[in-house]
Every structure is written in structure tokens, then in C-alpha cells.
Design a protein around this motif. Structure first.
Motif, PDB file in Angstrom:
ATOM      1  N   GLY A 131       7.800   4.495  -0.132  1.00  0.00           N
ATOM      2  CA  GLY A 131       8.600   3.597  -0.945  1.00  0.00           C
ATOM      3  C   GLY A 131       8.583   2.199  -0.360  1.00  0.00           C
ATOM      4  O   GLY A 131       8.080   1.992   0.745  1.00  0.00           O
ATOM      5  N   LEU A 132       9.086   1.256  -1.123  1.00  0.00           N
ATOM      6  CA  LEU A 132       9.159  -0.122  -0.673  1.00  0.00           C
ATOM      7  C   LEU A 132      10.631  -0.526  -0.644  1.00  0.00           C
ATOM      8  O   LEU A 132      11.364  -0.293  -1.595  1.00  0.00           O
ATOM      9  CB  LEU A 132       8.381  -1.044  -1.627  1.00  0.00           C
ATOM     10  N   ARG A 133      11.048  -1.105   0.458  1.00  0.00           N
ATOM     11  CA  ARG A 133      12.444  -1.520   0.537  1.00  0.00           C
ATOM     12  C   ARG A 133      12.538  -2.906   1.147  1.00  0.00           C
ATOM     13  O   ARG A 133      11.614  -3.392   1.814  1.00  0.00           O
ATOM     14  CB  ARG A 133      13.245  -0.514   1.361  1.00  0.00           C
ATOM     15  N   HIS A 134      13.667  -3.534   0.898  1.00  0.00           N
ATOM     16  CA  HIS A 134      13.942  -4.864   1.426  1.00  0.00           C
ATOM     17  C   HIS A 134      14.232  -4.727   2.917  1.00  0.00           C
ATOM     18  O   HIS A 134      15.154  -4.028   3.311  1.00  0.00           O
ATOM     19  CB  HIS A 134      15.141  -5.467   0.682  1.00  0.00           C
ATOM     20  N   ALA A 135      13.405  -5.392   3.742  1.00  0.00           N
ATOM     21  CA  ALA A 135      13.580  -5.245   5.185  1.00  0.00           C
ATOM     22  C   ALA A 135      14.976  -5.702   5.605  1.00  0.00           C
ATOM     23  O   ALA A 135      15.536  -5.190   6.573  1.00  0.00           O
ATOM     24  CB  ALA A 135      12.509  -6.046   5.926  1.00  0.00           C
ATOM     25  N   CYS A 137      18.056  -5.606   3.770  1.00  0.00           N
ATOM     26  CA  CYS A 137      19.199  -4.769   3.435  1.00  0.00           C
ATOM     27  C   CYS A 137      18.845  -3.305   3.230  1.00  0.00           C
ATOM     28  O   CYS A 137      19.730  -2.468   3.103  1.00  0.00           O
ATOM     29  CB  CYS A 137      19.901  -5.310   2.191  1.00  0.00           C
ATOM     30  N   ALA A 139      17.555  -1.871   0.670  1.00  0.00           N
ATOM     31  CA  ALA A 139      17.558  -1.421  -0.727  1.00  0.00           C
ATOM     32  C   ALA A 139      16.137  -1.435  -1.276  1.00  0.00           C
ATOM     33  O   ALA A 139      15.312  -2.246  -0.851  1.00  0.00           O
ATOM     34  CB  ALA A 139      18.444  -2.333  -1.568  1.00  0.00           C
ATOM     35  N   PRO A 140      15.804  -0.520  -2.193  1.00  0.00           N
ATOM     36  CA  PRO A 140      14.449  -0.494  -2.754  1.00  0.00           C
ATOM     37  C   PRO A 140      14.108  -1.787  -3.486  1.00  0.00           C
ATOM     38  O   PRO A 140      14.970  -2.434  -4.074  1.00  0.00           O
ATOM     39  CB  PRO A 140      14.487   0.698  -3.721  1.00  0.00           C
ATOM     40  N   VAL A 141      12.839  -2.122  -3.438  1.00  0.00           N
ATOM     41  CA  VAL A 141      12.354  -3.355  -4.060  1.00  0.00           C
ATOM     42  C   VAL A 141      11.630  -3.015  -5.350  1.00  0.00           C
ATOM     43  O   VAL A 141      10.870  -2.044  -5.396  1.00  0.00           O
ATOM     44  CB  VAL A 141      11.393  -4.103  -3.103  1.00  0.00           C
ATOM     45  N   HIS A 142      11.861  -3.790  -6.386  1.00  0.00           N
ATOM     46  CA  HIS A 142      11.178  -3.583  -7.655  1.00  0.00           C
ATOM     47  C   HIS A 142      10.702  -4.922  -8.205  1.00  0.00           C
ATOM     48  O   HIS A 142      11.209  -5.966  -7.825  1.00  0.00           O
ATOM     49  CB  HIS A 142      12.127  -2.940  -8.675  1.00  0.00           C
ATOM     50  N   ALA A 143       9.731  -4.832  -9.113  1.00  0.00           N
ATOM     51  CA  ALA A 143       9.326  -6.011  -9.872  1.00  0.00           C
ATOM     52  C   ALA A 143      10.132  -5.993 -11.160  1.00  0.00           C
ATOM     53  O   ALA A 143       9.872  -5.193 -12.050  1.00  0.00           O
ATOM     54  CB  ALA A 143       7.836  -5.983 -10.161  1.00  0.00           C
TER      55      ALA A 143
ATOM     56  N   ALA B 144       9.758 -10.786 -11.239  1.00  0.00           N
ATOM     57  CA  ALA B 144      10.102 -11.230  -9.894  1.00  0.00           C
ATOM     58  C   ALA B 144      10.443 -10.040  -9.011  1.00  0.00           C
ATOM     59  O   ALA B 144      10.903  -9.012  -9.492  1.00  0.00           O
ATOM     60  CB  ALA B 144      11.283 -12.202  -9.942  1.00  0.00           C
ATOM     61  N   THR B 146      12.729  -8.187  -6.673  1.00  0.00           N
ATOM     62  CA  THR B 146      14.143  -8.167  -6.321  1.00  0.00           C
ATOM     63  C   THR B 146      14.463  -6.817  -5.705  1.00  0.00           C
ATOM     64  O   THR B 146      13.795  -5.825  -5.996  1.00  0.00           O
ATOM     65  CB  THR B 146      15.054  -8.371  -7.547  1.00  0.00           C
ATOM     66  N   GLU B 157       9.194  -9.832   3.375  1.00  0.00           N
ATOM     67  CA  GLU B 157      10.446  -9.100   3.600  1.00  0.00           C
ATOM     68  C   GLU B 157      10.371  -7.665   3.090  1.00  0.00           C
ATOM     69  O   GLU B 157      11.354  -6.940   3.147  1.00  0.00           O
ATOM     70  CB  GLU B 157      11.599  -9.806   2.875  1.00  0.00           C
ATOM     71  N   GLU B 159       9.205  -3.862   3.129  1.00  0.00           N
ATOM     72  CA  GLU B 159       8.862  -2.875   4.154  1.00  0.00           C
ATOM     73  C   GLU B 159       8.433  -1.580   3.477  1.00  0.00           C
ATOM     74  O   GLU B 159       9.120  -1.072   2.594  1.00  0.00           O
ATOM     75  CB  GLU B 159      10.081  -2.639   5.033  1.00  0.00           C
TER      76      GLU B 159
END
Lengths: 164, 164
Positions: A131-135, A137, A139-143, B144, B146, B157, B159
Motif C-alpha cells: 500500500g501507499l501511505r503518507h509518510a 501521518c 494515512a493511505p494516499v490516493h489520487a 491530486a 491526497t 512524502e 511511503e
DNA sequence: GTCCTGGCTATGAACTCCCTAAGTCAGAGG
DNA sequence: CCTCTGACTTAGGGAGTTCATAGCCAGGAC
């Protein structure tokens, strides 16, 4: 799996009907983008570049593509300005070339990430094992679709219009 | 067109090195997505579906692809669950079939829109003559990055981590 | 019934993509 | 100089994608 409500974009009143547009591949940015990256191998190489690959053998090993395809595709990506060849030298080794994403190539990340999201949601039962998460916080990252004013946007709220 | 700072994703400490991953195309959602849509014609048909096409001749005319390719690709998209065939009947005409995006197909919109953005930014001098805007406020729409907590996210940012 | 039209289907050729296997080439090590 | 290795390139072939052209078929109009 129902098709309603329609997921099609609106067309603004000052934009002519789709039928009357000029030959679309010259005008539609999606077609233009596909002129640059349309092959599976190009997407895979960009994916590996985002995952950190820089050297030729890393690309061939990780993207699982053959040497000739990797060489041809990397050359195309360099010629198109998405990657650049950078010489490097490890101690005791001769000078070699690395492939780095340029700003133009790196700007495809949202598209790759959107494809990642879709594959995660629709091709795995229960989600992929990576998965991809925000380093920052965690939380998962999405487009996600957002407008420049910061509103979240759904498909039916998007309007296609003619500029200038 | 400089390559620094690197636009590569981080890898979290609990995720094994990229080299040691299992065969990646089974695990990476991007590869999985490319198994479903990898051809130019598939992208073009999805584009036209988002632009409002529903009937066979609209797809062939607008995507500028031949009948056999459109028929083959539409069948694949239906089989993959991205579109569905819906019978319709215009007065005085016989029953015909329309192609509608399913939720699964419509969920590719962020990816299409990211490709739109990229083509707009990098393949036109001064931007394309068509654009996408939020019907509510008129501001341009973009795909974007987010995170689920609402923070804007840059490439460095993000991960990559192993789930479960 | 016969005609006509839209929506496909069939055919065959050109082109692209990708593979494997083998060869080339630069340059550091010896 | 010779060897060795990594980074490609070349050669040959199979599969997939595309096109243009032509044909088929259902069914409403007549």
C-alpha cells in the motif's frame, strides 16, 4: 455493478458537441499522453523508477522485461524527456549510466498512483499486500479529484469546456 | 528538466527491499491494472465513454478506431466488468445495445483525468484548447495526491509499505 | 415477402510489441 | 595485452494490435 447514475462528464454550453470537434487525438490531452506512454513496458518502467530503480539491470529485473525492450523503451522515455541518463561512477568501477525521472516524468506519478488505486480496489480480494501511505501521518494516499478551490469533486460534477 | 530532488517513493522499514519482492506483477496493483487496460484503444474507448459515448458508431467515430478493434475491445471491457451492454429502443427503430460504464469502469476516471492533466501540461504549448472544470465553482479539476486525512502529499512524502 | 440500415463479424495484411539467444563494446583489473 | 563484467545491440520469431474492406444478420418499414 449498475451503470446509473452515469459517470460521464458534462459538456458546457459554450463547447460544441463532441461530434463536431476537430480530429480528437490532436486536441485531447489524453490522446497526446497516450502518444508518449501507451505500452505496458513504458508504464512498468515508470513504475520501477518511482519504486526507486535507476540502473539498467534493476529495470529489467524488477519490471520483468527483456533487455531489448528495456533498452528501446528507456531510450524513448529519455528522448521524450521523461527520464534522463546520468553518468555515475562507483569506486573501482568504470563510469556507467543511471536513469532518473525528470520533472516531466515525475509528473506522471498521479496517473500511476490512480492506476495503483484502481488495481488495489478492483483486482484483489481484500486489497493488495502493498500500500501507499503518507509518510507524515500514515494515512493511505490516493489520487483524488479535486478542484483548484479545494472542493472534492465527483465525476458528474466535472464539466468539459473549450478554453480561450 | 533537472532530476533532483528524486521523485521516488520511500519504502517503509517494515517492507523488504524491492529486490526480494515476489514476482511483482502478481502483487503490484499497477501491473494488475495494466492486465485489464494496456492498449491505446482501451484507453480511448474509456475516454469516449467518459465524454458521453454510448453507441457503437459513436465509439468508432470519436475514438478513431476501426470497427473490428472497437468490437473486440468493447467485448473485453464488458467481460472485464468495466462496461455493460444495455438494450435500448428508439421509437420506430429496433432494439439496439448501448455500452455504459459500470462502477468498476467509472472508477478509472481519476486515472484518465491524471493522463488528461499530464497531456495538458506537457504536450501543448500554453495548454490544450479543452479543459475540465468543477461545474459548481468553475475552478479547474485535477487528479491530486491526497492522504485520507486530507493533507496534500508530494511524491517524496509517499511511503510504500507492506500491509497485514 | 423484400428492402434497408445499424451493428457487428470475417478476412488478410501491416505493424508493433515482446521474447530468447547471441554478439558487441568500453573500460577496470591483472 | 588479455580477461571479465555490465550495459547494451542485433537477429530471428511469435503473439498481439491495428487497419481496410467486405460480408452477415436482425428486424422495422413497406
Amino acid at each position: 455493478m449498475d451503470a446509473s447514475p452515469p459517470a460521464t462528464l458534462r459538456v458546457s454550453a459554450d463547447t460544441p458537441a463532441r461530434e463536431s470537434w476537430p480530429p480528437i487525438d490532436d486536441q485531447c490531452p489524453i490522446g497526446r499522453t497516450l502518444d508518449v506512454v501507451a505500452t505496458r513496458s513504458a508504464f512498468l518502467l515508470l513504475r520501477e523508477a518511482f519504486y526507486g530503480a535507476t540502473r539498467f539491470d534493476q529495470f529489467t529485473d524488477r519490471a520483468q522485461i527483456s533487455d531489448p525492450v528495456a533498452a528501446a523503451r528507456l531510450r524513448e522515455l529519455v528522448n521524450a524527456g521523461l527520464m534522463e541518463k546520468v553518468p555515475y561512477r562507483e569506486p573501482g568501477q568504470r563510469t556507467r549510466a543511471e536513469y532518473h525521472l525528470t520533472a516531466k516524468g515525475a509528473d506522471l506519478l498521479p496517473a500511476l498512483l490512480a492506476l495503483f488505486d484502481w488495481g488495489d480496489r478492483w483486482t484483489f480480494a481484500g486489497g493488495a499486500r502493498i500500500g501507499l501511505r503518507h509518510a507524515g501521518c500514515g494515512a493511505p494516499v490516493h489520487a483524488a479529484l479535486t478542484c483548484a478551490d479545494g472542493h472534492p469533486v465527483s465525476a458528474s460534477e466535472i464539466e468539459l469546456h473549450r478554453r480561450r
